[in-house]
Design a protein around this motif. Structure first.
Motif, PDB file in Angstrom:
ATOM      1  N   SER A   1      46.309  10.236  13.159  1.00 28.02           N
ATOM      2  CA  SER A   1      45.638  10.793  14.334  1.00 28.02           C
ATOM      3  C   SER A   1      44.260  10.167  14.511  1.00 28.02           C
ATOM      4  O   SER A   1      43.875   9.800  15.625  1.00 28.02           O
ATOM      5  N   ASP A   2      43.515  10.047  13.416  1.00 37.18           N
ATOM      6  CA  ASP A   2      42.193   9.397  13.480  1.00 37.18           C
ATOM      7  C   ASP A   2      42.322   7.944  13.910  1.00 37.18           C
ATOM      8  O   ASP A   2      41.508   7.444  14.703  1.00 37.18           O
ATOM      9  N   LEU A   3      43.342   7.242  13.396  1.00 35.89           N
ATOM     10  CA  LEU A   3      43.573   5.843  13.778  1.00 35.89           C
ATOM     11  C   LEU A   3      43.898   5.740  15.261  1.00 35.89           C
ATOM     12  O   LEU A   3      43.402   4.842  15.954  1.00 35.89           O
ATOM     13  N   ASN A   4      44.703   6.675  15.761  1.00 36.75           N
ATOM     14  CA  ASN A   4      45.024   6.684  17.197  1.00 36.75           C
ATOM     15  C   ASN A   4      43.766   6.894  18.030  1.00 36.75           C
ATOM     16  O   ASN A   4      43.566   6.215  19.048  1.00 36.75           O
TER      17      ASN A   4
ATOM     18  N   ALA B   1      51.351  14.073   3.005  1.00 36.18           N
ATOM     19  CA  ALA B   1      51.910  13.912   4.350  1.00 36.18           C
ATOM     20  C   ALA B   1      50.944  14.475   5.388  1.00 36.18           C
ATOM     21  O   ALA B   1      50.754  13.878   6.460  1.00 36.18           O
ATOM     22  N   ALA B   2      50.323  15.587   5.090  1.00 36.86           N
ATOM     23  CA  ALA B   2      49.343  16.163   6.015  1.00 36.86           C
ATOM     24  C   ALA B   2      48.146  15.239   6.159  1.00 36.86           C
ATOM     25  O   ALA B   2      47.649  15.011   7.273  1.00 36.86           O
ATOM     26  N   ASP B   3      47.678  14.687   5.033  1.00 38.94           N
ATOM     27  CA  ASP B   3      46.562  13.739   5.077  1.00 38.94           C
ATOM     28  C   ASP B   3      46.933  12.496   5.863  1.00 38.94           C
ATOM     29  O   ASP B   3      46.119  11.965   6.629  1.00 38.94           O
ATOM     30  N   LEU B   4      48.161  12.027   5.680  1.00 39.40           N
ATOM     31  CA  LEU B   4      48.632  10.858   6.423  1.00 39.40           C
ATOM     32  C   LEU B   4      48.668  11.151   7.914  1.00 39.40           C
ATOM     33  O   LEU B   4      48.260  10.317   8.731  1.00 39.40           O
TER      34      LEU B   4
END
Length: 116
Positions: free
Chosen positions: A90-93, A82-85
């Protein structure tokens, strides 16, 4: 009866009374000591029972702790995923914002070039 005989008789009676009182005292002490021994035995038995129950509780607590540790170890990867997701989202945003910004700048440049 002479004075010595009377004194001897009084001493004998006094000694007899002393022996009787000491005998009654020792009898009561014997009864008290028996009660103390009985109480100590009861206390010892109760302590043994409490000790056994404490051992059982500790064994159950250790088993429960092992079970909880195993379950935490099983669930831990889920929280890590979940943290990785969250990081990936966030990176995708950020990437989407950057792409949107670039597209917006490119579109503005094209509009400026068309107007001239």
């Amino acid at each position: 009866m002479t004075g010595g005989q009377v004194a001897g008789m009084i001493a004998a009676v006094a000694f007899l009374i002393l022996v009787l009182f000491i005998g009654m005292f020792l009898s009561k002490m014997l009864t008290t000591l028996k009660e103390v021994n009985r109480s100590i035995q009861t206390l010892t038995d109760d302590v043994d029972v409490v000790s056994k129950q404490a051992e059982d509780i500790m064994a159950n607590a250790n088993t429960l702790l092992e079970d909880v540790n195993k379950k935490v170890a099983t669930v831990d990867p889920v929280f890590q995923a979940a943290a990785d997701l969250g990081t990936s989202v966030s990176d995708l945003n950020d990437a989407t914002r950057n792409l949107t910004s670039k597209v917006s700048k490119s579109a503005k440049k094209r509009q400026l070039q068309r107007t001239f």
